[in-house]
Design a protein around this motif. Structure first.
Motif, PDB file in Angstrom:
ATOM      1  N   LEU B 540       9.089 -61.504 -22.737  1.00 58.52           N
ATOM      2  CA  LEU B 540       9.918 -62.211 -23.871  1.00 58.52           C
ATOM      3  C   LEU B 540      10.581 -63.729 -23.312  1.00 58.52           C
ATOM      4  CD1 LEU B 540      11.825 -61.208 -26.039  1.00 58.52           C
ATOM      5  CD2 LEU B 540      13.377 -60.181 -24.457  1.00 58.52           C
ATOM      6  N   GLU B 541      10.656 -63.756 -22.157  1.00 56.55           N
ATOM      7  CA  GLU B 541      10.948 -64.895 -21.402  1.00 56.55           C
ATOM      8  C   GLU B 541       9.593 -65.996 -21.563  1.00 56.55           C
ATOM      9  OE1 GLU B 541      13.673 -66.082 -20.739  1.00 56.55           O
ATOM     10  OE2 GLU B 541      14.801 -64.053 -20.367  1.00 56.55           O
ATOM     11  N   ALA B 542       8.661 -65.531 -21.770  1.00 56.18           N
ATOM     12  CA  ALA B 542       7.472 -66.313 -21.983  1.00 56.18           C
ATOM     13  C   ALA B 542       7.499 -66.925 -23.228  1.00 56.18           C
ATOM     14  CB  ALA B 542       6.102 -65.671 -21.770  1.00 56.18           C
ATOM     15  N   SER B 571       2.202 -61.416 -30.887  1.00 56.98           N
ATOM     16  CA  SER B 571       2.827 -60.966 -32.023  1.00 56.98           C
ATOM     17  C   SER B 571       2.146 -59.684 -32.605  1.00 56.98           C
ATOM     18  CB  SER B 571       1.984 -61.886 -33.331  1.00 56.98           C
ATOM     19  OG  SER B 571       0.695 -61.470 -33.268  1.00 56.98           O
ATOM     20  N   SER B 572       1.438 -58.943 -31.680  1.00 56.83           N
ATOM     21  CA  SER B 572       1.341 -57.607 -31.719  1.00 56.83           C
ATOM     22  C   SER B 572       1.639 -56.766 -30.470  1.00 56.83           C
ATOM     23  CB  SER B 572      -0.436 -57.265 -31.750  1.00 56.83           C
ATOM     24  OG  SER B 572      -0.979 -58.096 -30.861  1.00 56.83           O
ATOM     25  N   HIS B 573       2.597 -57.355 -29.797  1.00 57.11           N
ATOM     26  CA  HIS B 573       3.185 -56.585 -28.827  1.00 57.11           C
ATOM     27  C   HIS B 573       3.949 -55.136 -29.410  1.00 57.11           C
ATOM     28  CE1 HIS B 573       6.104 -55.644 -25.415  1.00 57.11           C
ATOM     29  NE2 HIS B 573       5.212 -56.305 -24.774  1.00 57.11           N
ATOM     30  N   LEU B 594      15.632 -60.828 -31.989  1.00 59.68           N
ATOM     31  CA  LEU B 594      15.710 -61.849 -30.933  1.00 59.68           C
ATOM     32  C   LEU B 594      15.665 -61.129 -29.373  1.00 59.68           C
ATOM     33  CD1 LEU B 594      19.034 -63.837 -32.183  1.00 59.68           C
ATOM     34  CD2 LEU B 594      16.624 -64.580 -31.930  1.00 59.68           C
ATOM     35  N   ASN B 595      15.723 -59.847 -29.333  1.00 58.98           N
ATOM     36  CA  ASN B 595      15.744 -59.312 -28.170  1.00 58.98           C
ATOM     37  C   ASN B 595      14.574 -58.116 -27.827  1.00 58.98           C
ATOM     38  OD1 ASN B 595      18.393 -60.015 -26.807  1.00 58.98           O
ATOM     39  ND2 ASN B 595      19.063 -59.413 -28.889  1.00 58.98           N
ATOM     40  N   THR B 596      13.621 -58.475 -28.719  1.00 58.08           N
ATOM     41  CA  THR B 596      12.427 -57.776 -28.735  1.00 58.08           C
ATOM     42  C   THR B 596      11.201 -58.766 -28.636  1.00 58.08           C
ATOM     43  OG1 THR B 596      12.290 -57.571 -31.135  1.00 58.08           O
ATOM     44  CG2 THR B 596      13.109 -55.605 -29.850  1.00 58.08           C
ATOM     45  N   VAL B 597      10.071 -58.488 -28.069  1.00 58.07           N
ATOM     46  CA  VAL B 597       9.020 -59.439 -27.714  1.00 58.07           C
ATOM     47  C   VAL B 597       8.127 -59.625 -29.096  1.00 58.07           C
ATOM     48  CG1 VAL B 597       6.819 -59.681 -26.324  1.00 58.07           C
ATOM     49  CG2 VAL B 597       8.684 -58.274 -25.623  1.00 58.07           C
ATOM     50  N   ARG B 598       7.974 -58.708 -29.998  1.00 58.70           N
ATOM     51  CA  ARG B 598       7.287 -59.099 -31.293  1.00 58.70           C
ATOM     52  C   ARG B 598       8.109 -59.962 -32.105  1.00 58.70           C
ATOM     53  NH1 ARG B 598       6.145 -54.546 -32.486  1.00 58.70           N
ATOM     54  NH2 ARG B 598       6.924 -54.055 -34.566  1.00 58.70           N
ATOM     55  N   ALA B 648      13.122 -55.648 -37.946  1.00 61.20           N
ATOM     56  CA  ALA B 648      13.527 -56.747 -37.011  1.00 61.20           C
ATOM     57  C   ALA B 648      12.540 -58.050 -37.380  1.00 61.20           C
ATOM     58  CB  ALA B 648      13.319 -56.444 -35.651  1.00 61.20           C
ATOM     59  N   VAL B 649      11.160 -57.732 -37.596  1.00 56.90           N
ATOM     60  CA  VAL B 649      10.185 -58.647 -37.965  1.00 56.90           C
ATOM     61  C   VAL B 649      10.436 -59.009 -39.367  1.00 56.90           C
ATOM     62  CG1 VAL B 649       7.473 -58.929 -38.324  1.00 56.90           C
ATOM     63  CG2 VAL B 649       8.580 -57.898 -35.968  1.00 56.90           C
ATOM     64  N   ARG B 650      10.557 -58.191 -40.144  1.00 56.29           N
ATOM     65  CA  ARG B 650      10.887 -58.613 -41.546  1.00 56.29           C
ATOM     66  C   ARG B 650      12.172 -59.692 -41.711  1.00 56.29           C
ATOM     67  NH1 ARG B 650       9.138 -56.917 -46.494  1.00 56.29           N
ATOM     68  NH2 ARG B 650       7.188 -56.138 -45.386  1.00 56.29           N
ATOM     69  N   SER B 651      13.116 -59.393 -40.803  1.00 57.37           N
ATOM     70  CA  SER B 651      14.460 -60.345 -40.806  1.00 57.37           C
ATOM     71  C   SER B 651      13.823 -61.450 -40.467  1.00 57.37           C
ATOM     72  CB  SER B 651      15.560 -59.694 -39.937  1.00 57.37           C
ATOM     73  OG  SER B 651      15.039 -59.842 -38.676  1.00 57.37           O
TER      74      SER B 651
END
Lengths: 223, 940
Positions: B540-542, B571-573, B594-598, B648-651
């Motif tokens: 996530l930091e990356a 993007s596929s995490h 904002l708090n998940t890797v994908r 989350a991704v759709r948002s």
């Protein structure tokens, strides 16, 4: 000579204008009071004024509070009670009835009759209380803003009721010479004072000056 | 004393007949000074019916009306105490504490003996729920009653006021109740103690016992909630019990300071209550006054049970330190002997064995005894016997200084944030290689609190990286050897560094990024430290590092491929997983993104797209996603719900829709309906995309034509506003979007008008009101230009809203205040509209601003202004509306009075009358030339 009046000619005009705004008939009634009171001579004027005061009170209540509903038919109620009392043998209306000796068991009023009497008394008392309430409501509606303190209204309503309770005068068998005394003049002054207060109720600031005068007088230390 | 004139009956009658208006009634009683009026006024029915409470269940308010009559009685009490007293005693019960305050005031102003005769009456008021100043008045009365001949009145009143078991606290205690209780004790108890010291002491002891019993704790746990009897930082609470303990202590101290012979009476009263707290109080009193009762002091100190009782530790130790030197020699030796002999360790050993499954070693037992002795020796303080001094020193040498040995437990509060084994300065002073080696070797000690942690070290390191990123960026490869926490802190430190001065090489960082994204994530349970980076959070930091770099143009465009390699992988995490479709994920998907890797990867893909767009030539830009095929592939693929189910991704699509449109208008137009799916079963995705769009994006004109259907769909949904919208303010944001488009003239065409019409039809009153207020705020901003055409549209809108046929119109219309206050409309037009608005809404938000604007309309439109002012006064029953704008109202009235418009002047006079009748007597002279006296006496 006319009667002693509380209101000046100008103040009377204020009252007339206000009453006219409510109902021209009210102004007429007040005008009658003025004419009768101011006339050099007007036979029976105390009774006439008494009638007018009552009439104006009724009309003011009708205008501000509404017509009185469910009037109590006292004669009918009293006739019904008398009939029961007769049936129960408490009273006798028949002069030919034997009343030489009383019954061995004293006759008492039946519970139903007692209830009827109690209810009638209650209705009469309620009517008086209701009248004071209605007058308090009248005062509440006349004042500048209808909300606000209530505790003063009942006290003043009771006074207004006393001032306008002129049935005794209106139906008095006495003459003007006997009826028109200091109290009568004071009552007329009080009534006119109320009318003027009602008419100027919305003039809050101007009326403060009257209160200032009263307070000045009241707060004056004894000399 | 003043000699007053007795009023005549006609005088009183005349006065009474003036009091029909509430304002006159208050004015008269406030100004009356003559006590001889009491009797005739009473005869006419006054002083019998105090007003009760006025409860408005709907508004949840309780009003305590003023009773002018009681105020007059209070002022007259010094001159006519008997009469006032007889009135007080004859009054019916009242719950109105404002009246009660006046009556207590009256009692305070008469001799105490007379006031005491009203005690039964006053006791009725001590349970009053709405006390306000009554509490203080009652306290003053209790102190006043101490001057009465009849003993006990004052304490009887105090007891009733302070009663713990009464109905006052039956429904629990608020913080205010507890504060008020403490204030009362502090202010009034000393006055009571002065007159009847022991009785007052007995009272507070009884109250304290009641308070402890009411707690229903089964036993006295006061040593936990009140570790020290004296005021001490360890005492956290401000409960009624705390206040009472303070009161007991200060009362005892006051009594004994004034009369030391009272010591046995004081101790005797404490001993009436068989609770450990009272024993603690006794030990505490003896600490300071032990010399007054040496045998009691000795008896308590030589009681081995007290010596061993952990609940009494603090007070026993305090007493020992203070009085040990005064004890007889045998007692001193006895106590010293207990310490030197040491504890019986059998209970402790049994407890350890039970807990650990094995008996403690001999060494452990010795350490236990030594600790015990060291702590007991510390109790003596300065009085430590000389024969123990050397042993104490040795024990401190061996085991360290005792840690608050007189407390059963000692709270140090909470230390926030993880600790680092090295400070930032220390880390900065180390060479990178040295620092990396330290991070590699250092292991946090086991321990759960206040110990140094990897997070602490990582954060300190992160700060060092931010300050000097080039020193560490070059060592990217070395981080592969470290715990995953440290690459995470490196990325975070780099992301926060100053991008404008970037002078570090991305090469080793990309190497590390590419390596990190390939790392298998642990499947075992996460570390105890929830703050510590795992591979997931390091990834996530990356992605956050790349996001910061792309936004700040901190990358060379030549690195496009390397950037995409990392992003494509992330993007596929799997984070967020399908299991993460929790309530939070569906109600606040934009936060989850904002708090998940994908989710974060998609934010960064959007930044990547824009970064590429910025760096591409015009020709390439014109190709849209044709120049960014890698992005289009990912975007298309994740619009497929079989491939991507995370809201989350759709948002993220919603939040970046205007920029997707910027990059490729055709793609945006073709995919708008997919991004914002309208079918019922996909509402969670519509909400995710639309919610993030409407909340975080400003309305752009270009996008409106593409999203018109979506706006319309959103308006339709207002008809039955989902709870989530209400909570997240989505409806008001939609209103703002539409009003902005309206202001810009983008909704003037037929579809635009239909869209607006839909909004006004379906939006609830509050949302409609927010739309109106939004426009009002824009109108009030004088820097915003307003064309004649727009002004006309706004006028039409206001008129339309007034004539709209909706049931809940009142609330909506109440928001039009700011429109009028903006002063943008011609007064001759806006004043009637304001009046129509008030007539229908009977309330007005921004009313103060409206009142403030009236002086500007009065010269040109005196009658309309006067009418509007009258209307406003009519709906301004709350005092503050007038208070805030008193000057502007006076200014308006003055302008009206000189306007020459008779009707306006008449209305202005009426305004003054109404305001004065509500008690605003300062308006009495607001009309220049008005016939009124200069002074406004009562109430002024």
């Amino acid at each position: 000579l006319g009667l002693e009046r509380k209101l000046s000619a100008e103040e009377q005009q204020v009252v007339r204008a206000w009453l006219r705004g409510l109902n021209p008939a009210c102004e007429e009634i007040y005008l009658s009071i003025c004419r009768v009171a101011d006339a050099d001579e007007f036979p029976g004027r105390a009774r006439l004024i008494g009638h007018c005061i009552r009439e104006l009170r009724i009309r003011l209540l009708a205008h501000f509070v509404g017509e009185q509903k469910d009037p109590v038919d006292y004669p009918a109620k009293l006739r019904a009670i008398a009939k029961r009392l007769e049936l129960e043998g408490v009273i006798t209306i028949d002069p030919a009835a034997n009343a030489e000796t009383p019954a061995e068991t004293p006759i008492t009023i039946g519970s139903d009759t007692a209830t009827m009497i109690r209810e009638l008394i209650g209705k009469s008392e309620a009517k008086t209380a209701k009248l004071v309430d209605q007058m308090a409501e009248l005062l509440r509606r006349i004042r500048l803003e209808s909300d606000g303190p209530e505790s003063n209204l009942k006290t003043i309503a009771a006074d207004f009721k006393t001032v306008t309770e002129t049935q005794g005068i209106a139906h008095s068998p006495k003459t003007d010479a006997e009826l028109i005394d200091k109290d009568f003049i004071a009552r007329l002054a009080a009534f006119e004072g109320y009318l003027h207060n009602f008419a100027t109720a919305r003039r809050f600031v101007a009326r403060l000056e009257t209160l200032d005068d009263i307070l000045d007088e009241a707060n004056r230390p004894a000399s | 004393m003043t000699s007053w004139t007795k009023p005549t009956d006609p005088q009183v009658d005349e006065a009474v007949r003036q009091l029909i208006d509430g304002g006159h009634y208050a004015y008269f009683f406030d100004g009356l000074k003559n006590p001889l009026w009491i009797e005739p006024l009473r005869a006419r029915g006054f002083f019998t019916e105090p007003p009760g409470l006025i409860k408005d269940d709907e508004a949840g308010t309780v009003t305590l009306p003023k009773w002018p009559e009681s105020g007059y009685l209070a002022r007259m009490a010094p001159e006519a105490p008997d009469l006032v007293l007889s009135i007080i005693n004859a009054l019916p019960e009242t719950e109105n504490s404002r009246v009660q305050e006046d009556l207590v005031d009256a009692l305070l102003r008469m001799p105490a003996n007379k006031a005491a005769s009203a005690l039964p009456r006053v006791l009725e008021w001590t349970d009053s729920r709405y006390r306000f100043r009554l509490q203080d008045k009652l306290g003053e009365l209790a102190v006043h009653l101490t001057r009465a001949d009849s003993a006990g009145s004052a304490l009887k009143l105090a007891k009733a006021i302070l009663a713990i078991r009464g109905s006052r606290f039956a429904e629990g205690r608020s913080n205010h109740d507890e504060w008020e209780y403490g204030q009362f004790l502090e202010k009034y108890l000393p006055g009571l103690v002065g007159s009847e010291p022991l009785e007052a002491f007995g009272l507070v002891n009884n109250l304290l016992r009641d308070a402890i019993e009411v707690r229903k704790e089964g036993r006295d746990y006061s040593f936990i909630w009140r570790p020290a009897i004296e005021r001490h930082e360890q005492n956290m609470g401000h409960s009624i019990e705390d206040h009472l303990i303070d009161a007991v202590v200060t009362t005892a101290q006051d009594i004994l300071s004034a009369d030391p012979d009272m010591i046995h009476a004081v101790l005797g009263d404490l001993r009436r209550h068989n609770l450990p707290l009272f024993l603690r109080l006794e030990l505490f009193i003896l600490r300071d006054f032990g010399r007054l009762a040496p045998s009691d002091t000795e008896r308590r100190l030589r009681d081995r049970a007290l010596f061993d009782n952990p609940a009494l530790k603090h007070e026993y130790a305090g007493l020992l330190a203070a009085q040990y030197a005064n004890l007889p020699s045998p007692t001193r030796e006895q106590i010293a002997g207990w310490v030197l002999e040491g504890p019986d360790p059998s209970d402790w050993c049994a407890a350890v064995e039970k807990q650990q499954g094995a008996a403690p070693s001999e060494e452990d037992v010795r350490a236990y005894k030594s600790h015990w002795q060291r702590d007991r020796m510390a109790w003596f303080g300065e009085a430590l016997p000389s024969e123990m001094a050397a042993q104490y020193e040795a024990l401190v040498q061996e085991f360290g200084a005792p840690d608050h040995p007189d407390f059963a437990s000692y709270s140090r509060g909470v230390t926030w944030g993880p600790n680092s084994p090295k400070t930032e300065e220390e880390l900065r002073a180390m060479q990178p290689g040295e620092l990396l080696a330290f991070m590699k070797d250092w292991e946090p000690a086991s321990g759960w609190r206040n110990s140094d942690s990897r997070v602490g070290l990582g954060r300190a390191f992160e700060a060092v990286v931010t300050g000097d990123p080039a020193r560490f960026a070059a060592h990217g490869a070395a981080f592969r050897e470290l715990h995953p926490a440290y690459p995470g802190h490196l990325f975070s430190g780099l992301a926060k560094s100053k991008w404008s001065d970037r002078a570090w090489d991305w090469g080793p960082v990309f190497d590390l990024l590419e390596w990190v994204v390939l790392q298998e994530e642990e499947t075992s349970a996460p570390t105890d430290d929830v703050l510590e980076h795992t591979w997931r959070t390091t990834k996530l930091e990356a992605v956050r590092l790349l996001d910061a770099a792309l936004r700040n143009n901190g990358l060379e465009f030549d690195d496009r491929k390397r950037v995409w390699t990392v992003l494509e992988k992330l993007s596929s995490h799997p984070d967020p997983t399908a299991e993460d479709l929790t309530e939070w994920a569906t109600t606040e998907p934009w936060t989850q993104s904002l708090n998940t890797v994908r989710g974060e990867a998609f934010h960064t893909i959007m930044q990547y797209s824009l970064w590429c767009h910025r760096n591409l030539g015009t020709e390439e830009q014109a190709k849209g996603f044709g120049s960014l095929p890698e992005v289009r592939e990912v975007l298309d693929s994740h619009l497929n719900l079989e491939r991507e189910s995370a809201p989350a991704v759709r948002s993220v699509y919603g939040q970046f829709f205007p920029w997707l449109h910027l990059i490729d208008k055709e793609w945006a137009a073709a995919n708008a309906a997919t991004v914002f799916p309208k079918s019922v079963d996909l509402q969670v995705y519509w909400y995710a995309a639309w919610g993030s769009y409407i909340l975080f994006v400003s309305p752009y004109d270009d996008v409106l034509s593409v999203l018109r259907d979506e706006y319309r769909f959103a308006c339709e949904r207002l008809d039955n506003l989902p709870e989530e919208w209400e909570r997240r303010d989505l409806a008001s944001r939609l209103a703002e979007h539409l009003m902005i488009y309206f202001w810009r003239g983008k909704l003037s065409d037929q579809p635009g008008r239909e869209l607006l019409s839909k909004f006004w039809q379906t939006a609830p009153a509050r949302t409609r009101g927010q739309a109106i207020r939004f426009l009002g705020n824009t109108l009030e901003d004088r820097s915003v230009e307003l064309s004649a055409e727009r002004l006309e549209q706004l006028q039409t809108l206001w008129a339309d809203r007034i004539s709209a046929q909706t049931e809940d119109k009142a609330e909506e219309l109440s928001y039009f205040g700011s429109w009028f206050a903006s002063g943008r409309f011609p007064a001759a037009w806006s004043l009637p509209k304001l009046r129509e608005t008030i007539a229908q809404s009977r309330a007005l938000k921004d009313r103060e601003d409206v009142l403030g604007a009236l002086p500007s309309t009065a010269p040109a439109e005196p009658l309309l202004t006067a009418q509007a002012l009258r209307d406003l006064i009519d709906i301004s029953k709350e005092p503050w509306a007038i208070d805030y704008k008193e000057d502007e109202i006076k200014q308006t009235l003055a302008l009206l009075s000189t306007s020459g418009n008779e009707q306006a002047i008449e209305l202005a006079r009426e305004c003054v009358d109404v305001l004065a009748s509500r008690g605003y007597l300062s308006f009495r002279n607001a009309l220049s030339g008005a016939a009124s006296s200069s002074a406004s006496r009562p109430g002024n």
